[in-house]
Scaffold this active site. Sequence first.
Site, PDB file in Angstrom:
ATOM      1  N   ASP A   1      48.653   6.672  64.690  1.00 30.44           N
ATOM      2  CA  ASP A   1      47.744   7.557  65.419  1.00 30.44           C
ATOM      3  C   ASP A   1      46.401   7.495  64.707  1.00 30.44           C
ATOM      4  OD1 ASP A   1      47.993   9.126  63.160  1.00 30.44           O
ATOM      5  OD2 ASP A   1      48.196  10.994  64.267  1.00 30.44           O
TER       6      ASP A   1
ATOM      7  N   TYR B   1      53.445   5.694  70.434  1.00 29.60           N
ATOM      8  CA  TYR B   1      53.481   6.726  69.396  1.00 29.60           C
ATOM      9  C   TYR B   1      54.649   7.688  69.621  1.00 29.60           C
ATOM     10  CZ  TYR B   1      52.420  10.547  66.315  1.00 29.60           C
ATOM     11  OH  TYR B   1      52.540  11.504  65.339  1.00 29.60           O
TER      12      TYR B   1
ATOM     13  N   GLU C   1      56.851  16.374  70.796  1.00 30.36           N
ATOM     14  CA  GLU C   1      55.881  15.280  70.680  1.00 30.36           C
ATOM     15  C   GLU C   1      54.943  15.235  71.882  1.00 30.36           C
ATOM     16  OE1 GLU C   1      55.185  13.575  68.102  1.00 30.36           O
ATOM     17  OE2 GLU C   1      56.830  14.324  66.881  1.00 30.36           O
TER      18      GLU C   1
END
Length: 259
Positions: free
Chosen positions: A180, A162, A79
């Site tokens: 996002d 996020y 990520e």
Amino acid sequence: MTSTDHPFGRTTTTLDELHGCVDVTDAKRVLNSIGVAKPDKAVEGFLDQMPTLLAWLDEHGRDYPWRRASDPWQIYASEILLQRTRSDAVADIYPEFFAQFPSARCLLEADEEDLRSIVHPLGFVNHRVRTLREAAELCAEVQDEVPADLEALQQPWRVGPYTARACLLFAFDQPMALVDTNTARIVGRVFDYPLPEQPHKSTRVQRLLDALAPDNPALARAFNLALLDLGALVCTSENPNCPACPLAEGCEYAQTGDV
DNA sequence: TTCCGGGTTT
DNA sequence: AAACCGGGAA
């Protein structure tokens, strides 16, 4: 681990099941508070399309290696690599990155220049190297474990909402929604919702998507991946391919042609 | 809230 | 040359 057996989670459901695990009331409330026209009809219409959306994922979803990963550190590190970078660019360096740094401990023991050069093609090198190394230190302190908790992840691990949520969703099967630019753009278009300048920082957009995300690990996984891929492949910022979109039927943007 | 960071792709 | 992208810092 059952939900990660399939990279997309579970892509089949029924309207009945969705009504039991989607917070329709709160979604309507958010849309109402922002002045969206006919919030009831809009949310019901979106729910109607959700089985189609998940079926679309099953057929068109992108099969990236990090979507098959189950190790929390690898998911966390992936990520970081994916932040503000195109997925295909990450796919290019993914094999080498995890061959070199399969664990937090390996990353700590590695030469920082090796890390820099592998991550270099993605950009944001300083930020990524710093984030990865500091997180790896925290991780190594506790037998290479990644905390399964939003608060424990965010500031200490140098990631924002996020990335922290992506870890919980993809590594720990906790149902939640990811905001996002892609997921925000989609709900913006579907509901004719006027998005703020930085949608990923908007608590209202977060609340809307949280309400819409199924409260079920395997379905939440599929829901988020479907929106991510839809935003990348169909509901693109420029020239969206509305005729190919599984949400078109209930989408303001596709119906009116423009926003 | 705004500003900036850094590569690659278009 | 301009667009693309989350999150920390100013």
